[in-house]
Write a protein that holds these residues in place. Structure first.
Motif, PDB file in Angstrom:
ATOM      1  N   PRO A   1       0.790  -1.230   0.049  1.00 43.64           N
ATOM      2  CA  PRO A   1      -0.052   0.087   0.130  1.00 43.64           C
ATOM      3  C   PRO A   1       0.882   1.268  -0.013  1.00 43.64           C
ATOM      4  N   GLY A   2       1.896   1.229   0.812  1.00 44.25           N
ATOM      5  CA  GLY A   2       2.743   2.446   0.967  1.00 44.25           C
ATOM      6  C   GLY A   2       3.601   2.808  -0.595  1.00 44.25           C
ATOM      7  N   ILE A   3       3.859   1.581  -1.284  1.00 44.90           N
ATOM      8  CA  ILE A   3       4.251   1.827  -2.944  1.00 44.90           C
ATOM      9  C   ILE A   3       3.327   2.340  -3.672  1.00 44.90           C
ATOM     10  N   SER A   4       2.063   1.908  -3.628  1.00 42.05           N
ATOM     11  CA  SER A   4       0.858   2.412  -4.525  1.00 42.05           C
ATOM     12  C   SER A   4       0.462   3.718  -4.113  1.00 42.05           C
ATOM     13  N   ARG A   5       0.496   4.203  -2.869  1.00 38.96           N
ATOM     14  CA  ARG A   5       0.149   5.588  -2.496  1.00 38.96           C
ATOM     15  C   ARG A   5       1.520   6.644  -2.857  1.00 38.96           C
ATOM     16  N   LEU A   6       2.641   6.104  -2.773  1.00 40.90           N
ATOM     17  CA  LEU A   6       3.449   7.055  -3.291  1.00 40.90           C
ATOM     18  C   LEU A   6       3.659   7.252  -4.719  1.00 40.90           C
ATOM     19  N   VAL A   7       3.318   6.159  -5.709  1.00 40.39           N
ATOM     20  CA  VAL A   7       3.276   6.189  -7.048  1.00 40.39           C
ATOM     21  C   VAL A   7       2.229   7.154  -7.502  1.00 40.39           C
ATOM     22  N   LYS A   8       1.141   7.221  -6.853  1.00 38.15           N
ATOM     23  CA  LYS A   8       0.027   7.972  -7.145  1.00 38.15           C
ATOM     24  C   LYS A   8       0.295   9.517  -6.860  1.00 38.15           C
ATOM     25  N   TYR A   9       1.033   9.610  -5.611  1.00 40.36           N
ATOM     26  CA  TYR A   9       1.429  10.942  -5.295  1.00 40.36           C
ATOM     27  C   TYR A   9       2.437  11.576  -5.898  1.00 40.36           C
ATOM     28  N   THR A  10       3.429  10.710  -6.633  1.00 40.58           N
ATOM     29  CA  THR A  10       4.257  11.122  -7.598  1.00 40.58           C
ATOM     30  C   THR A  10       3.729  11.673  -8.768  1.00 40.58           C
ATOM     31  N   GLU A  11       2.751  10.857  -9.391  1.00 42.97           N
ATOM     32  CA  GLU A  11       2.340  11.033 -10.559  1.00 42.97           C
ATOM     33  C   GLU A  11       1.332  12.336 -10.321  1.00 42.97           C
TER      34      GLU A  11
END
Length: 312
Positions: free
Chosen positions: A31-41
């Motif tokens: 979940p942490g990876i998914s959130r960081l990818v979305k935030y970065t995009e």
């Protein structure tokens, strides 16, 4: 602007193709990876991935960015390798000098400890006369010198190493052999082997007789303590020598007798004044000091230490 953490996460997803794979690669939660990818995009206004059936495929924009990301990682890998080499000592050299009395037994024991910590460190050892230490340090030929004598020189600093004692050494079978101690007056009754009393190191040996106003005759003079030991072992006389030369049973075939009169002397590490010492040099000094202080008269009897060394 991307942080190094964002670069690391985006790269991991590109390599593995899934959020779960990236999480395992980085040893963090999915979940942490998914959130960081979305935030970065969202924060950069760039779409890095297309999602299809749970897999992440880099967009054309991401492919261009990926080349630069790999370039960053290559530099980080290079930096990591350099740091690792420095930690092992691969890119460094330890340059040390020592007077013969300390170089025979003590320096090798300290170097063995250095090698355990810095397995790839290059080491250069020079055996020096005391008077040679000045040029060795001031001309930048070496980092430090282990000395049995302190010079008065404005360009050098001296740090204490350890205190030691002098012993009388006799060959096995000598009429003094087997005794635990001997007086200075008894020593001069026999042919003496030693170092020139005018030599800085020889003066240390000569002081025992000068303090007691005893006349003596050195029938054989030798430059180094190891040579003195060899001559004594051959039955050509007896000698007064420092404990570090014959420590840990380093010279079998001779017996050590404690001298009744006080014979304590000090040893030092000399460095160029104002010089910055590397971690390797500081660790060497620490190791050498530890080895030598383990034999200090107030901590352990050198005679006992020597006898234990002979039994090994």
């Amino acid at each position: 602007m991307m942080t190094l953490r964002q670069v690391e996460v985006i790269r991991a997803v590109m390599i593995t193709g899934t959020i779960g794979g990236a999480a395992k690669l980085l040893n963090v939660s999915a979940p942490g990876i998914s959130r960081l990818v979305k935030y970065t995009e969202r924060s950069l206004g760039i779409r890095f991935f297309q999602r299809q059936n749970g897999r992440y495929f880099p967009t054309s924009e991401a492919h261009n960015i990926f080349e630069h990301i790999n370039g960053v990682y290559k530099k980080v890998d290079d930096l990591t390798e350099i740091i690792s080499k420095i930690g092992r000592g691969t890119l460094s050299e330890l340059r040390i000098g020592s007077v013969p009395s300390i170089s025979q037994i003590m320096v090798p024991r300290a170097i063995e400890r250095i090698r355990r910590r810095y397995p790839d460190l290059h080491i250069d050892i020079n055996i020096l006369k005391i008077e040679e230490a000045i040029d060795y340090l001031l001309l930048g030929k070496g980092d430090c010198v282990a000395m049995s004598y302190r010079l008065d020189h404005p360009g050098l600093d001296f740090m204490p190493l350890a205190s030691g004692e002098l012993f009388c050494i006799v060959p096995q079978g000598h009429e003094l052999a087997g005794r635990k101690q001997v007086t200075a007056a008894e020593i001069i009754r026999y042919p003496l082997i030693g170092i020139d009393p005018n030599d800085p190191y020889g003066r240390i040996m000569a002081e025992i007789f000068a303090r007691n106003k005893l006349s003596y005759d050195i029938t054989i003079r030798a430059r180094f303590g190891t040579t003195v030991c060899a001559l004594v072992k051959a039955g050509l006389g007896i000698a007064v020598i420092d404990q570090f030369t014959v420590a840990h049973g380093g010279y079998p075939g001779v017996e050590m007798l404690r001298i009744v009169e006080p014979t304590r002397f000090d040893t030092y590490i000399a460095v160029k004044r104002g010089a910055s010492l590397s971690l390797h040099v500081e660790h060497f000094i620490e190791c050498l000091r530890s080895e030598m202080r383990a034999l200090e008269p107030s901590r352990k009897s050198p005679a006992v230490a020597a006898s234990r060394g002979r039994k090994k």
